[in-house]
Design a protein around this motif. Structure first.
Motif, PDB file in Angstrom:
ATOM      1  N   PHE A  73       0.891  -1.171   0.000  1.00  0.00           N
ATOM      2  CA  PHE A  73       0.000   0.000   0.000  1.00  0.00           C
ATOM      3  C   PHE A  73       0.926   1.217   0.000  1.00  0.00           C
ATOM      4  O   PHE A  73       1.476   1.577   1.032  1.00  0.00           O
ATOM      5  N   VAL A  74       1.122   1.789  -1.179  1.00  0.00           N
ATOM      6  CA  VAL A  74       2.106   2.850  -1.356  1.00  0.00           C
ATOM      7  C   VAL A  74       1.408   4.174  -1.599  1.00  0.00           C
ATOM      8  O   VAL A  74       0.453   4.228  -2.389  1.00  0.00           O
ATOM      9  N   ALA A  75       1.853   5.205  -0.930  1.00  0.00           N
ATOM     10  CA  ALA A  75       1.368   6.551  -1.239  1.00  0.00           C
ATOM     11  C   ALA A  75       2.467   7.284  -2.001  1.00  0.00           C
ATOM     12  O   ALA A  75       3.624   7.286  -1.568  1.00  0.00           O
ATOM     13  N   ILE A  76       2.118   7.841  -3.151  1.00  0.00           N
ATOM     14  CA  ILE A  76       3.053   8.697  -3.869  1.00  0.00           C
ATOM     15  C   ILE A  76       2.660  10.119  -3.514  1.00  0.00           C
ATOM     16  O   ILE A  76       1.535  10.548  -3.782  1.00  0.00           O
ATOM     17  N   MET A  77       3.564  10.820  -2.864  1.00  0.00           N
ATOM     18  CA  MET A  77       3.209  12.106  -2.270  1.00  0.00           C
ATOM     19  C   MET A  77       4.062  13.221  -2.825  1.00  0.00           C
ATOM     20  O   MET A  77       5.231  13.023  -3.133  1.00  0.00           O
ATOM     21  N   GLY A  78       3.473  14.368  -2.946  1.00  0.00           N
ATOM     22  CA  GLY A  78       4.257  15.514  -3.388  1.00  0.00           C
ATOM     23  C   GLY A  78       3.343  16.684  -3.630  1.00  0.00           C
ATOM     24  O   GLY A  78       2.122  16.504  -3.777  1.00  0.00           O
ATOM     25  N   PRO A  79       3.896  17.894  -3.653  1.00  0.00           N
ATOM     26  CA  PRO A  79       3.065  19.063  -3.928  1.00  0.00           C
ATOM     27  C   PRO A  79       2.602  19.061  -5.380  1.00  0.00           C
ATOM     28  O   PRO A  79       3.117  18.289  -6.190  1.00  0.00           O
ATOM     29  N   SER A  80       1.649  19.941  -5.681  1.00  0.00           N
ATOM     30  CA  SER A  80       1.176  19.950  -7.061  1.00  0.00           C
ATOM     31  C   SER A  80       2.300  20.421  -7.972  1.00  0.00           C
ATOM     32  O   SER A  80       3.104  21.279  -7.610  1.00  0.00           O
ATOM     33  N   GLY A  81       2.380  19.806  -9.147  1.00  0.00           N
ATOM     34  CA  GLY A  81       3.464  20.118 -10.083  1.00  0.00           C
ATOM     35  C   GLY A  81       4.714  19.301  -9.831  1.00  0.00           C
ATOM     36  O   GLY A  81       5.698  19.429 -10.548  1.00  0.00           O
ATOM     37  N   SER A  82       4.668  18.398  -8.845  1.00  0.00           N
ATOM     38  CA  SER A  82       5.851  17.608  -8.530  1.00  0.00           C
ATOM     39  C   SER A  82       6.060  16.465  -9.527  1.00  0.00           C
ATOM     40  O   SER A  82       7.152  15.937  -9.657  1.00  0.00           O
ATOM     41  N   GLY A  83       4.975  16.100 -10.213  1.00  0.00           N
ATOM     42  CA  GLY A  83       5.081  15.010 -11.173  1.00  0.00           C
ATOM     43  C   GLY A  83       4.476  13.715 -10.662  1.00  0.00           C
ATOM     44  O   GLY A  83       4.527  12.692 -11.329  1.00  0.00           O
ATOM     45  N   LYS A  84       3.806  13.779  -9.487  1.00  0.00           N
ATOM     46  CA  LYS A  84       3.249  12.550  -8.918  1.00  0.00           C
ATOM     47  C   LYS A  84       2.105  11.991  -9.774  1.00  0.00           C
ATOM     48  O   LYS A  84       2.012  10.780  -9.981  1.00  0.00           O
ATOM     49  N   SER A  85       1.265  12.903 -10.285  1.00  0.00           N
ATOM     50  CA  SER A  85       0.154  12.425 -11.113  1.00  0.00           C
ATOM     51  C   SER A  85       0.674  11.847 -12.428  1.00  0.00           C
ATOM     52  O   SER A  85       0.198  10.808 -12.898  1.00  0.00           O
ATOM     53  N   THR A  86       1.676  12.536 -13.009  1.00  0.00           N
ATOM     54  CA  THR A  86       2.264  12.034 -14.245  1.00  0.00           C
ATOM     55  C   THR A  86       2.827  10.630 -14.027  1.00  0.00           C
ATOM     56  O   THR A  86       2.618   9.730 -14.849  1.00  0.00           O
ATOM     57  N   LEU A  87       3.488  10.457 -12.895  1.00  0.00           N
ATOM     58  CA  LEU A  87       4.052   9.136 -12.582  1.00  0.00           C
ATOM     59  C   LEU A  87       2.936   8.089 -12.519  1.00  0.00           C
ATOM     60  O   LEU A  87       3.050   7.007 -13.089  1.00  0.00           O
TER      61      LEU A  87
END
Lengths: 414, 238
Positions: free
Chosen positions: B35-49
């Motif tokens: 169960f992994v959370a990919i975390m980061g502010p907006s524009g960090s590239g988390k959604s792209t990943l």
């Protein structure tokens, strides 16, 4: 996704947008209904006229004044009056040694006027005929008799009237035989009433009257030429022979040496049918072209709406792709949607077209015409086929556009 | 064998000849059952990943192995099949079909699959999120929290290898958000791999592992020590 799944999905989507779906297909409905109506009415009118013409028999010849192109309409159609055809020409054609296969020959003129009896009057189309008329056209007399040879030669003031003329002038109580009616103040004694015949060539035969040729020419029309000579040939096999006999006799009488100088035209009914079909076919083709333009416009309407639909549903397309819809599945969905829409339009158009054609046929029959209600299978298949093809052709571009959307771009579309 | 293994993954966007580099070579792997959370502010590239990992988008360079196979050679058709059979999505904005019932929404992935028992599978998935009583409701007749649970049922229905949840609580009040997180935790307890994308530390703490991303690079990748366990919704317990 399989075929049935796609169909179900498409139906559900279209039902969710009933109003828009209906407006989208309206153009197709009108176009298809137009095609069906035109084809049905064309077939109805053609069968009506052809049926009547063939009822006359195909072994009738019609000599008309003026030279005209073999396939074109007669020169009278252009308002040209040619006065060289005379009663003497008709009499010459009665010579059995010159025209052996003519079983009946008659000169004829036509006019229309008001016929008056006492204080009543009605309009009639009168035909100046000879006593040989009964050899050419079979008439059933309801009362009295037809014009005889003596009256024909002596230009007697006698008249034979149609049943409707009788009804309008005399009603049912008065015996018309022996009564004197007037056309243009010329008195005529009624000698016969023709039994009800209905309409023929768009003319109500029961509103007609027959009078001797000479009196029609001299006292009513003030002319000394004929408008037509009608010849009945004893057998269909002798039609060609008789045409050349007639041509020869008339050419001699008119001192014509070369065929291109002829001032008359001999036609047989078969030729007339051919001309009629050529004209109506051309007219029908023209009308179908007009209806096709309506279909084309309808197709562009479909294209337009499908483009809007794809744009509107971009997110939905993205979602479908995200959960596993292939490009093909998305393309098929939209292609089916437009194809199904136009199919629906086609079916609605056929129903409307058939109903309208049926009402016209009903009206025509009510008016006394022997009008057939014909919806040909090929016109139905044509209409359905063309409407589906329209949908697919105009649906391809939006469908491809939808299928090529990148899933993530589509999902993010605002 | 790792479920997901990426090495030096980069992603550039090209827009009218302007190249924007979003991910600058990230490497990590995720095992089945995590169960992994990919975390980061907006524009960090988390959604792209996440989009690259879930086959919604393609990588620019590097390698991505899914279930032991390099995905570089997969064509659109096969990616669609993978999304259908191996991936489940939960979106921030739910992305349910309008004018469509809850049950039909959940069936959606199945109509693109080779499976047959749409009805049974869809009902089972809805039962798992506690929405058996909403089957024939239209999506505009249910609450936001319920919508997201429908979306989870939809993600679940094809029995995927991994569920991607992109800010699943972002549009929800805290109570509904809790319910959604508790469902995700329960699914993970049952052995399902969950990859959560979020910018909130509180939400990320529901996961067992957090990968932090900033400006297209991984800045940390560690186990969660004080994990939050979402209070299961009463409605779901009964």
């Amino acid at each position: 996704m399989n075929f049935i799944g796609t169909i179900k999905l498409v139906i559900r989507t279209l039902l969710a947008r009933k109003g828009r779906s209906f407006l989208t297909i309206l153009g197709i409905v009108i176009g298809v209904a137009g095609v069906i109506i035109i084809i049905a009415l064309g077939a109805g009118a053609q069968s009506l006229v052809l049926g009547q013409v063939t009822k006359l028999g195909t072994n009738l010849l019609n000599v008309q004044p003026g030279k005209s192109n073999e396939k074109g309409p007669p020169s009278q159609a252009f308002g040209i009056v040619v006065t060289t055809l005379t009663k003497e020409d008709a009499d010459a054609l009665k010579d059995q040694s010159r025209v052996p296969h003519a079983s009946g020959v008659m000169g004829s003129v036509q006019g229309s006027d008001t016929v008056v009896w006492q204080n009543k009057d009605t309009d009639v189309a009168y035909q100046g005929v000879q006593s040989t008329y009964t050899n050419i056209v079979s008439l059933t007399m309801e009362q009295g008799r037809f014009i005889d040879e003596k009256e024909d030669r002596g230009a007697a003031n006698v008249i034979v009237i149609g049943s409707q003329v009788r009804d309008e002038l005399f009603g049912s109580d008065i015996n018309p035989i022996g009564q004197v009616v007037k056309i243009k103040s010329v008195p005529f004694e009624v000698i016969g009433v023709v039994a009800k015949r209905g309409s023929f060539m768009f003319q109500n035969q029961d509103k007609q009257a027959y009078i001797p040729l000479s009196i029609a020419q001299k006292q009513l029309l003030g002319i000394n030429y004929l408008q037509a000579i009608i010849i009945k040939v004893d057998s269909t096999d002798n039609v060609d022979q008789t045409i050349s006999d007639v041509t020869q006799v008339l050419s001699e009488r008119h001192r014509i040496k070369r065929a291109e100088d002829e001032d008359f035209t001999v036609r047989n009914i078969a030729d007339a049918i051919k001309i009629f079909t050529t004209v109506t076919d051309a007219l029908r083709l023209f009308l179908i072209a007009m209806a096709s333009i309506a279909l084309l416009v309808g197709g562009i309407g479909i294209l337009n709406i499908m483009m809007v639909t794809v744009a509107e549903r971009t997110r939905e397309i993205g979602l479908r792709k995200a959960v596993g819809a292939t490009n093909r599945a998305v393309r098929n969905q939209f292609l089916f949607e437009s194809g199904f829409l136009t199919l629906l339009g086609g079916v609605a158009g056929i129903i409307i077209g058939a109903v309208v054609s049926y009402l016209v046929a009903l009206g025509a029959r009510f008016a006394g015409l022997d009008w057939a209600f014909v919806i040909s299978w090929w016109s139905v298949f044509l209409a359905v086929g063309v409407s589906i093809i329209t949908g697919v052709i105009f649906g391809i571009y939006p469908a491809l556009k939808a299928s090529k959307l990148n899933p993530i771009d589509a999902l993010r579309y605002e | 064998m790792a479920l997901i293994k990426v090495q030096n993954l980069t992603k550039d966007y090209v827009n009218e000849d302007v190249v924007t580099s979003v991910l600058h070579g990230v490497s990590f792997s995720i095992e089945s059952g995590e169960f992994v959370a990919i975390m980061g502010p907006s524009g960090s590239g988390k959604s792209t990943l996440m989009h690259v990992l879930s086959f919604l988008d393609r990588l620019t360079s590097g390698t991505y192995e899914f279930e032991g196979r390099d995905t570089g050679s997969f064509d659109d058709e096969y990616l669609a099949e993978l999304r259908n059979e191996r991936i489940g999505f939960v979106f921030q904005s739910f992305n349910l079909l309008a004018r469509t019932t809850v049950l039909d929404n959940v069936k959606l992935p199945l109509i693109y699959s080779k499976k047959k028992d749409y009805e049974i599978l869809a009902k089972k998935a809805l039962e798992a999120v506690g929405l058996s009583h909403r089957l024939s409701y239209y999506t505009n007749q249910i609450s936001g929290g319920e919508k997201q649970r429908v979306a989870i049922a939809r993600a679940l229905v094809n029995d995927p290898a991994v569920i991607f949840a992109d800010e699943p609580t972002g549009n929800l009040d805290s109570k509904s958000g809790n319910t959604v997180m508790s469902i995700l935790q329960r699914l993970n307890d049952e052995g399902r791999t969950i990859i959560l994308v979020t910018h909130e530390t509180d939400t990320a703490k529901h996961a067992k592992r957090i990968i932090r991303i900033r400006d297209g690079n991984i800045v940390s990748d560690e186990k969660v020590k004080d994990r939050t366990i979402a209070a299961a919704d009463k409605e779901l317990i009964k």
